[in-house]
Motif scaffolding. Structure first.
Motif, PDB file in Angstrom:
ATOM      1  N   PHE A   1      -7.479   6.840  -7.185  1.00 55.09           N
ATOM      2  CA  PHE A   1      -6.750   8.075  -7.465  1.00 55.09           C
ATOM      3  C   PHE A   1      -6.958   8.580  -8.885  1.00 55.09           C
ATOM      4  CE2 PHE A   1      -4.477   7.054  -3.636  1.00 55.09           C
ATOM      5  CZ  PHE A   1      -4.006   8.262  -3.161  1.00 55.09           C
ATOM      6  N   PHE A   2      -7.106   7.660  -9.837  1.00 56.41           N
ATOM      7  CA  PHE A   2      -7.109   8.064 -11.248  1.00 56.41           C
ATOM      8  C   PHE A   2      -8.400   7.716 -11.988  1.00 56.41           C
ATOM      9  CE2 PHE A   2      -2.708   7.164  -9.935  1.00 56.41           C
ATOM     10  CZ  PHE A   2      -2.200   8.456 -10.026  1.00 56.41           C
ATOM     11  N   GLY A   3      -9.318   7.016 -11.322  1.00 57.36           N
ATOM     12  CA  GLY A   3     -10.593   6.679 -11.945  1.00 57.36           C
ATOM     13  C   GLY A   3     -10.475   5.716 -13.105  1.00 57.36           C
ATOM     14  N   ALA A   4      -9.379   4.975 -13.173  1.00 56.65           N
ATOM     15  CA  ALA A   4      -9.153   4.044 -14.292  1.00 56.65           C
ATOM     16  C   ALA A   4      -9.528   2.627 -13.864  1.00 56.65           C
ATOM     17  CB  ALA A   4      -7.692   4.091 -14.720  1.00 56.65           C
ATOM     18  N   ARG A   5     -10.503   2.086 -14.519  1.00 56.85           N
ATOM     19  CA  ARG A   5     -10.935   0.715 -14.224  1.00 56.85           C
ATOM     20  C   ARG A   5     -10.112  -0.269 -15.057  1.00 56.85           C
ATOM     21  NH1 ARG A   5     -14.354   0.391 -10.286  1.00 56.85           N
ATOM     22  NH2 ARG A   5     -15.770   2.132 -10.044  1.00 56.85           N
ATOM     23  N   PRO A   6      -9.804  -1.440 -14.478  1.00 51.92           N
ATOM     24  CA  PRO A   6      -9.047  -2.443 -15.237  1.00 51.92           C
ATOM     25  C   PRO A   6      -9.839  -2.923 -16.455  1.00 51.92           C
ATOM     26  CG  PRO A   6      -9.156  -3.018 -12.893  1.00 51.92           C
ATOM     27  CD  PRO A   6     -10.089  -1.872 -13.115  1.00 51.92           C
ATOM     28  N   ASP A   7      -9.114  -3.227 -17.523  1.00 49.86           N
ATOM     29  CA  ASP A   7      -9.760  -3.807 -18.701  1.00 49.86           C
ATOM     30  C   ASP A   7      -9.440  -5.304 -18.727  1.00 49.86           C
ATOM     31  OD1 ASP A   7      -7.089  -3.794 -19.441  1.00 49.86           O
ATOM     32  OD2 ASP A   7      -7.344  -2.404 -21.101  1.00 49.86           O
ATOM     33  N   LEU A   8      -9.900  -5.982 -19.762  1.00 48.46           N
ATOM     34  CA  LEU A   8      -9.756  -7.438 -19.826  1.00 48.46           C
ATOM     35  C   LEU A   8      -8.301  -7.896 -19.734  1.00 48.46           C
ATOM     36  CD1 LEU A   8     -11.131 -10.165 -20.019  1.00 48.46           C
ATOM     37  CD2 LEU A   8     -11.107  -9.924 -22.519  1.00 48.46           C
ATOM     38  N   PRO A   9      -7.352  -7.285 -20.454  1.00 47.52           N
ATOM     39  CA  PRO A   9      -5.965  -7.738 -20.318  1.00 47.52           C
ATOM     40  C   PRO A   9      -5.433  -7.610 -18.883  1.00 47.52           C
ATOM     41  CG  PRO A   9      -6.186  -6.380 -22.281  1.00 47.52           C
ATOM     42  CD  PRO A   9      -7.489  -6.272 -21.525  1.00 47.52           C
ATOM     43  N   ILE A  10      -5.869  -6.582 -18.160  1.00 49.14           N
ATOM     44  CA  ILE A  10      -5.437  -6.434 -16.763  1.00 49.14           C
ATOM     45  C   ILE A  10      -6.022  -7.564 -15.929  1.00 49.14           C
ATOM     46  CG2 ILE A  10      -5.552  -4.969 -14.698  1.00 49.14           C
ATOM     47  CD1 ILE A  10      -3.692  -3.826 -16.782  1.00 49.14           C
ATOM     48  N   TYR A  11      -7.293  -7.890 -16.146  1.00 44.82           N
ATOM     49  CA  TYR A  11      -7.902  -8.995 -15.394  1.00 44.82           C
ATOM     50  C   TYR A  11      -7.215 -10.325 -15.701  1.00 44.82           C
ATOM     51  CZ  TYR A  11     -11.790  -6.166 -13.673  1.00 44.82           C
ATOM     52  OH  TYR A  11     -12.548  -5.217 -13.034  1.00 44.82           O
ATOM     53  N   VAL A  12      -6.933 -10.582 -16.968  1.00 44.72           N
ATOM     54  CA  VAL A  12      -6.283 -11.843 -17.342  1.00 44.72           C
ATOM     55  C   VAL A  12      -4.865 -11.887 -16.781  1.00 44.72           C
ATOM     56  CG1 VAL A  12      -5.452 -13.239 -19.280  1.00 44.72           C
ATOM     57  CG2 VAL A  12      -7.717 -12.169 -19.390  1.00 44.72           C
TER      58      VAL A  12
ATOM     59  N   ALA B   1       0.838  -1.209   0.000  1.00 43.49           N
ATOM     60  CA  ALA B   1       0.000   0.000   0.000  1.00 43.49           C
ATOM     61  C   ALA B   1       0.870   1.255   0.000  1.00 43.49           C
ATOM     62  CB  ALA B   1      -0.928  -0.003   1.218  1.00 43.49           C
ATOM     63  N   LEU B   2       1.956   1.236   0.758  1.00 40.45           N
ATOM     64  CA  LEU B   2       2.864   2.382   0.765  1.00 40.45           C
ATOM     65  C   LEU B   2       3.520   2.571  -0.601  1.00 40.45           C
ATOM     66  CD1 LEU B   2       4.510   1.903   4.267  1.00 40.45           C
ATOM     67  CD2 LEU B   2       3.029   3.806   3.575  1.00 40.45           C
ATOM     68  N   GLU B   3       3.951   1.478  -1.212  1.00 37.92           N
ATOM     69  CA  GLU B   3       4.602   1.594  -2.521  1.00 37.92           C
ATOM     70  C   GLU B   3       3.625   2.111  -3.582  1.00 37.92           C
ATOM     71  OE1 GLU B   3       7.299  -0.879  -5.759  1.00 37.92           O
ATOM     72  OE2 GLU B   3       6.331  -2.000  -4.146  1.00 37.92           O
ATOM     73  N   ALA B   4       2.467   1.501  -3.661  1.00 36.13           N
ATOM     74  CA  ALA B   4       1.487   1.937  -4.667  1.00 36.13           C
ATOM     75  C   ALA B   4       1.012   3.359  -4.381  1.00 36.13           C
ATOM     76  CB  ALA B   4       0.296   0.974  -4.697  1.00 36.13           C
ATOM     77  N   GLY B   5       0.781   3.667  -3.118  1.00 36.10           N
ATOM     78  CA  GLY B   5       0.345   5.018  -2.755  1.00 36.10           C
ATOM     79  C   GLY B   5       1.407   6.057  -3.030  1.00 36.10           C
TER      80      GLY B   5
ATOM     81  N   ILE C   1       5.783  20.532  -5.583  1.00 32.04           N
ATOM     82  CA  ILE C   1       6.921  20.187  -4.736  1.00 32.04           C
ATOM     83  C   ILE C   1       6.448  19.427  -3.500  1.00 32.04           C
ATOM     84  CG2 ILE C   1       8.757  21.163  -3.285  1.00 32.04           C
ATOM     85  CD1 ILE C   1       8.932  23.429  -5.416  1.00 32.04           C
ATOM     86  N   GLY C   2       5.320  19.857  -2.940  1.00 33.33           N
ATOM     87  CA  GLY C   2       4.765  19.167  -1.776  1.00 33.33           C
ATOM     88  C   GLY C   2       4.377  17.732  -2.082  1.00 33.33           C
ATOM     89  N   LEU C   3       3.767  17.512  -3.248  1.00 31.78           N
ATOM     90  CA  LEU C   3       3.419  16.143  -3.641  1.00 31.78           C
ATOM     91  C   LEU C   3       4.667  15.292  -3.843  1.00 31.78           C
ATOM     92  CD1 LEU C   3       0.453  16.876  -6.074  1.00 31.78           C
ATOM     93  CD2 LEU C   3       0.329  15.613  -3.903  1.00 31.78           C
ATOM     94  N   PHE C   4       5.695  15.864  -4.457  1.00 29.58           N
ATOM     95  CA  PHE C   4       6.946  15.119  -4.623  1.00 29.58           C
ATOM     96  C   PHE C   4       7.559  14.757  -3.266  1.00 29.58           C
ATOM     97  CE2 PHE C   4       7.859  17.105  -9.043  1.00 29.58           C
ATOM     98  CZ  PHE C   4       7.096  16.141  -9.655  1.00 29.58           C
ATOM     99  N   ALA C   5       7.560  15.708  -2.341  1.00 34.07           N
ATOM    100  CA  ALA C   5       8.125  15.455  -1.013  1.00 34.07           C
ATOM    101  C   ALA C   5       7.311  14.392  -0.274  1.00 34.07           C
ATOM    102  CB  ALA C   5       8.194  16.747  -0.204  1.00 34.07           C
ATOM    103  N   LEU C   6       5.994  14.496  -0.352  1.00 33.66           N
ATOM    104  CA  LEU C   6       5.141  13.504   0.301  1.00 33.66           C
ATOM    105  C   LEU C   6       5.340  12.130  -0.330  1.00 33.66           C
ATOM    106  CD1 LEU C   6       2.923  12.748   2.310  1.00 33.66           C
ATOM    107  CD2 LEU C   6       1.239  13.465   0.576  1.00 33.66           C
TER     108      LEU C   6
ATOM    109  N   VAL D   1       3.458  10.592  -6.385  1.00 35.40           N
ATOM    110  CA  VAL D   1       4.458  11.151  -7.304  1.00 35.40           C
ATOM    111  C   VAL D   1       3.813  11.429  -8.668  1.00 35.40           C
ATOM    112  CG1 VAL D   1       6.595  10.655  -8.584  1.00 35.40           C
ATOM    113  CG2 VAL D   1       6.458  10.167  -6.130  1.00 35.40           C
ATOM    114  N   ARG D   2       2.975  10.512  -9.122  1.00 34.72           N
ATOM    115  CA  ARG D   2       2.295  10.710 -10.408  1.00 34.72           C
ATOM    116  C   ARG D   2       1.398  11.939 -10.359  1.00 34.72           C
ATOM    117  NH1 ARG D   2      -0.763   6.580 -14.411  1.00 34.72           N
ATOM    118  NH2 ARG D   2       1.249   6.656 -15.396  1.00 34.72           N
TER     119      ARG D   2
END
Length: 108
Positions: A79-90, A11-15, A33-38, A20-21
């Motif tokens: 965070f990004f509102g992106a739902r997995p598609d079929l290749p991600i599920y497979v 969770a820390l790594e993905a978060g 800069i604050g987001l990069f530092a966090l 950073v993104r």
């Protein structure tokens, strides 16, 4: 207990990566800069969390990769509102299967 530590680390790594993104997408200035530092602080906490216990990380890598993948998909939705598609599920099913093999297989 090790699985809880690995889930927290994932969770820390993905978060941290998501923060950073968000910083890369933010306009220049103090917010960016604050987001990069966090993000850097969260990723540092990930490094401490995953490396502090005295375990053979190689033996737990399968479950970690699986946990990271699943948590990363949740972070991607939240965070990004992106739902997995079929290749991600497979691909995710293959990652999950691999993690189970690495974690549960006891060579005879």
């Amino acid at each position: 207990m090790a699985y809880v530590v690995l889930a927290v680390a994932a969770a820390l790594e993905a978060g941290g990566d998501a923060i950073v993104r968000k910083g890369l997408q933010a306009p220049n200035g103090p917010g960016r800069i604050g987001l990069f530092a966090l993000g850097a602080a969260v990723l540092f906490a990930y490094g401490l969390t995953v490396n502090s216990p005295p375990w053979d990380f190689g033996k737990l890598l399968g479950i970690y990769v699986t946990l990271f993948f699943m948590i990363a998909q949740i972070v991607n939705i939240v965070f990004f509102g992106a739902r997995p598609d079929l290749p991600i599920y497979v691909g995710g099913a293959l990652i999950l299967a691999g993690g189970l093999v690495i974690t549960l297989w006891r060579p005879g």
